[in-house]
Design an enzyme around this catalytic site. Structure first.
Site, PDB file in Angstrom:
ATOM      1  N   ASP A  54      14.791  -4.462   5.238  1.00  0.00           N
ATOM      2  CA  ASP A  54      15.467  -5.003   6.270  1.00  0.00           C
ATOM      3  C   ASP A  54      16.740  -5.347   6.353  1.00  0.00           C
ATOM      4  OD1 ASP A  54      12.655  -6.669   7.173  1.00  0.00           O
ATOM      5  OD2 ASP A  54      12.938  -6.135   5.089  1.00  0.00           O
TER       6      ASP A  54
ATOM      7  N   ARG B 289      18.701  -2.176   7.207  1.00  0.00           N
ATOM      8  CA  ARG B 289      18.749  -1.869   8.665  1.00  0.00           C
ATOM      9  C   ARG B 289      19.806  -2.850   9.188  1.00  0.00           C
ATOM     10  NH1 ARG B 289      12.072  -2.457   8.903  1.00  0.00           N
ATOM     11  NH2 ARG B 289      11.646  -0.075   8.831  1.00  0.00           N
TER      12      ARG B 289
ATOM     13  N   ARG C 185       2.602  -7.812   9.780  1.00  0.00           N
ATOM     14  CA  ARG C 185       2.227  -7.565   8.554  1.00  0.00           C
ATOM     15  C   ARG C 185       1.349  -8.507   8.011  1.00  0.00           C
ATOM     16  NH1 ARG C 185       7.787  -6.750   9.711  1.00  0.00           N
ATOM     17  NH2 ARG C 185       8.557  -4.639   8.988  1.00  0.00           N
TER      18      ARG C 185
ATOM     19  N   HIS D  21       9.614 -10.549   4.196  1.00  0.00           N
ATOM     20  CA  HIS D  21       9.757  -9.422   4.824  1.00  0.00           C
ATOM     21  C   HIS D  21       8.610  -9.255   6.222  1.00  0.00           C
ATOM     22  CE1 HIS D  21       9.825  -5.113   5.593  1.00  0.00           C
ATOM     23  NE2 HIS D  21       8.462  -4.742   5.308  1.00  0.00           N
TER      24      HIS D  21
HETATM   25  N1  LIG Z   1       7.486  -2.995   2.219  1.00  0.00           N
HETATM   26  C1  LIG Z   1       8.003  -2.241   2.980  1.00  0.00           C
HETATM   27  O1  LIG Z   1       9.094  -2.617   3.677  1.00  0.00           O
HETATM   28  C2  LIG Z   1       7.133  -1.229   3.617  1.00  0.00           C
HETATM   29  C3  LIG Z   1       7.667  -0.222   4.618  1.00  0.00           C
HETATM   30  C4  LIG Z   1       6.564   0.415   5.419  1.00  0.00           C
HETATM   31  C5  LIG Z   1       5.147   0.376   4.908  1.00  0.00           C
HETATM   32  N2  LIG Z   1       4.800  -0.640   4.162  1.00  0.00           N
HETATM   33  C6  LIG Z   1       3.470  -0.593   3.762  1.00  0.00           C
HETATM   34  O2  LIG Z   1       3.266   0.169   2.855  1.00  0.00           O
HETATM   35  C7  LIG Z   1       1.701   0.420   2.901  1.00  0.00           C
HETATM   36  C8  LIG Z   1       1.152   1.931   2.980  1.00  0.00           C
HETATM   37  O3  LIG Z   1       1.557   2.388   4.238  1.00  0.00           O
HETATM   38  P1  LIG Z   1       1.335   3.799   4.717  1.00  0.00           P
HETATM   39  O4  LIG Z   1       2.036   4.148   5.865  1.00  0.00           O
HETATM   40  O5  LIG Z   1       1.681   4.705   3.659  1.00  0.00           O
HETATM   41  O6  LIG Z   1      -0.213   3.975   4.988  1.00  0.00           O
HETATM   42  P2  LIG Z   1      -0.977   5.126   4.784  1.00  0.00           P
HETATM   43  O7  LIG Z   1      -2.504   4.705   5.370  1.00  0.00           O
HETATM   44  O8  LIG Z   1      -0.399   6.391   5.095  1.00  0.00           O
HETATM   45  O9  LIG Z   1      -1.703   5.174   3.255  1.00  0.00           O
HETATM   46  C9  LIG Z   1      -2.197   4.537   2.140  1.00  0.00           C
HETATM   47  C10 LIG Z   1      -2.487   5.122   0.932  1.00  0.00           C
HETATM   48  O10 LIG Z   1      -3.243   4.366   0.353  1.00  0.00           O
HETATM   49  C11 LIG Z   1      -4.371   4.810  -0.178  1.00  0.00           C
HETATM   50  N3  LIG Z   1      -5.390   3.707  -0.669  1.00  0.00           N
HETATM   51  C12 LIG Z   1      -6.142   2.861  -0.024  1.00  0.00           C
HETATM   52  N4  LIG Z   1      -6.895   2.142  -0.825  1.00  0.00           N
HETATM   53  C13 LIG Z   1      -6.466   2.572  -2.048  1.00  0.00           C
HETATM   54  C14 LIG Z   1      -6.864   2.177  -3.513  1.00  0.00           C
HETATM   55  N5  LIG Z   1      -7.906   1.243  -3.651  1.00  0.00           N
HETATM   56  N6  LIG Z   1      -6.484   2.768  -4.478  1.00  0.00           N
HETATM   57  C15 LIG Z   1      -5.561   3.844  -4.388  1.00  0.00           C
HETATM   58  N7  LIG Z   1      -5.128   4.110  -3.044  1.00  0.00           N
HETATM   59  C16 LIG Z   1      -5.636   3.615  -1.834  1.00  0.00           C
HETATM   60  C17 LIG Z   1      -5.294   5.448   0.898  1.00  0.00           C
HETATM   61  O11 LIG Z   1      -6.151   6.567   0.487  1.00  0.00           O
HETATM   62  C18 LIG Z   1      -3.777   6.125   1.427  1.00  0.00           C
HETATM   63  O12 LIG Z   1      -3.394   7.522   0.971  1.00  0.00           O
HETATM   64  C19 LIG Z   1       1.225  -0.555   3.976  1.00  0.00           C
HETATM   65  O13 LIG Z   1       0.704  -1.640   3.532  1.00  0.00           O
HETATM   66  C20 LIG Z   1       2.440  -0.334   4.704  1.00  0.00           C
HETATM   67  O14 LIG Z   1       2.403  -1.881   5.699  1.00  0.00           O
HETATM   68  C21 LIG Z   1       5.735  -1.572   3.852  1.00  0.00           C
END
Ligand SMILES: NC(=O)c1ccc[n+]([C@@H]2O[C@H](COP(=O)([O-])OP(=O)(O)OC[C@H]3O[C@@H](n4cnc5c(N)ncnc54)[C@H](O)[C@@H]3O)[C@@H](O)[C@H]2O)c1
Length: 315
Positions: free
Chosen positions: A149, A152, A89, A176
């Site tokens: 987490d 989980r 991450r 995280h």
């Molecule tokens: N906190 C958690 O527990 C957790 C869990 C899973 C994923 N995540 C995180 O969530 C984030 C998204 O993951 P995902 O699988 O949905 O990715 P993804 O690539 O499917 O989606 C990301 C989206 O963000 C959009 N985006 C990018 N730049 C942007 C901007 N400037 N303004 C608006 N939209 C924008 C993209 O167009 C895309 O639709 C990642 O950073 C991932 O690591 C966090």
């Protein structure tokens, strides 16, 4: 003026769209704005999700921009690059801080006064970044932190012990990410100390079981990403849980990421600790007891995050 029936989701990829879908089903809000740099994606998701609302509760769901989100009670930010197989991450930091520089100032500009929920990774660093960039009070910038987490951990312990995971009281705290830790010393099931409960269920090798379960939880995202390239259902449920706790002013204890102001000797970083969360956001952290090893691990986790915050030029 904040509209308590309105939520906005920024980023409509796997995590944003799953969260929007889960929020629609929750009936918590009656209006949802979806925002993405890929406008067509936001429009497609809004149409698709809105077709499910007759089976849930009436809701206006549409693709919009930051002006539409100005009076939302909550903005959930999931935009950003996601982990690729083998990436940590923390590897995402530069890409996603740059993306946040193009998102958070817009939220500030429209005069948003609600609660900002940060989900993109590395979530602790981006919660810190969003707090600095938004100008919002620190109590209203919340990272989803180790809520997922912890779920989980509860799930794994529930399976290990043959008990409903909701009866398991155990937390993952810290980053995280790879330096997170399970607080075994104060874990219990229905008030029975975890070790006693384990023995009641025929498990006696505590060290081995703790190591296996903590590793399983820490590596869960890697295992899922290896198989299906992204994780989204668990986090979507975590987002819905957090929005519910906030909007219903539940004052429940959740291990969210927020700014530390001296607790456990930590300050000027966002990190997850059990925290009372309600309609005003962060109310206060719950001073759970940690043994010496856990205290040391928490400080190592905080030092790793602090280093990334410095390297990203956020201080
Ligand atoms: N906190 C958690 O527990 C957790 C869990 C899973 C994923 N995540 C995180 O969530 C984030 C998204 O993951 P995902 O699988 O949905 O990715 P993804 O690539 O499917 O989606 C990301 C989206 O963000 C959009 N985006 C990018 N730049 C942007 C901007 N400037 N303004 C608006 N939209 C924008 C993209 O167009 C895309 O639709 C990642 O950073 C991932 O690591 C966090």
């Amino acid at each position: 003026m904040v509209d308590n029936r309105k939520v906005a989701v920024v980023g409509c990829g796997f995590v944003g769209s799953s969260s929007a879908f889960a929020l629609m089903q929750s009936g918590l809000f009656s209006e949802m704005v979806l925002i993405d740099v890929d406008r067509a994606r936001a429009e497609g998701e809004a149409l698709d999700i809105s077709h499910g609302s007759p089976f849930a509760a009436p809701m206006r769901i549409y693709a919009g921009d930051y002006r539409d989100a100005a009076d939302a009670a909550m903005i959930v930010v999931t935009a950003g690059a996601a982990q690729k197989p083998g990436e940590t991450r923390l590897d995402l930091v530069n890409k996603n801080v740059a993306i946040y520089r193009s998102i958070i100032p817009n939220i500030r500009e429209v005069g948003f006064e609600g609660i900002l929920l940060i989900v993109s990774n590395p979530v602790d660093v981006l919660t810190y970044a969003a707090m600095k960039m938004s100008g919002l009070p620190e109590s209203r910038v919340i990272g989803s932190g180790t809520v997922l987490d912890t779920a989980r951990l509860q799930e794994a312990l529930g399976a290990h012990l043959g008990v409903d995971p909701r009866d398991v009281e155990a937390y993952i705290i810290g980053e995280h990410g790879d330096s997170e830790l399970a607080v075994w010393s104060s874990a219990d099931v229905a008030g029975v100390p975890l070790k006693d409960f384990c023995e009641m269920r025929g498990h006696f090798d505590h060290e081995q079981a703790e190591r296996r379960i903590a590793d399983e939880v820490r590596n869960a995202a890697y295992e899922i990403i290896k198989r299906k390239h992204a994780t989204y259902y668990g986090i979507a449920m975590s987002v819905t849980r957090l929005c519910t706790a906030i909007m219903r002013d539940e004052k429940c204890v959740l291990p969210v990421s927020s700014l530390m102001v001296g607790e456990y000797g930590l300050s000027d970083i966002c990190i997850s600790m059990p925290t009372i969360v309600g309609r005003d956001g962060i109310e206060c952290r719950v001073p759970i007891s940690l043994d010496d090893d856990e205290f040391g691990e928490l400080h190592r986790s905080a030092a790793a995050l602090s280093d990334v915050i410095d390297r990203a030029g956020l201080r």
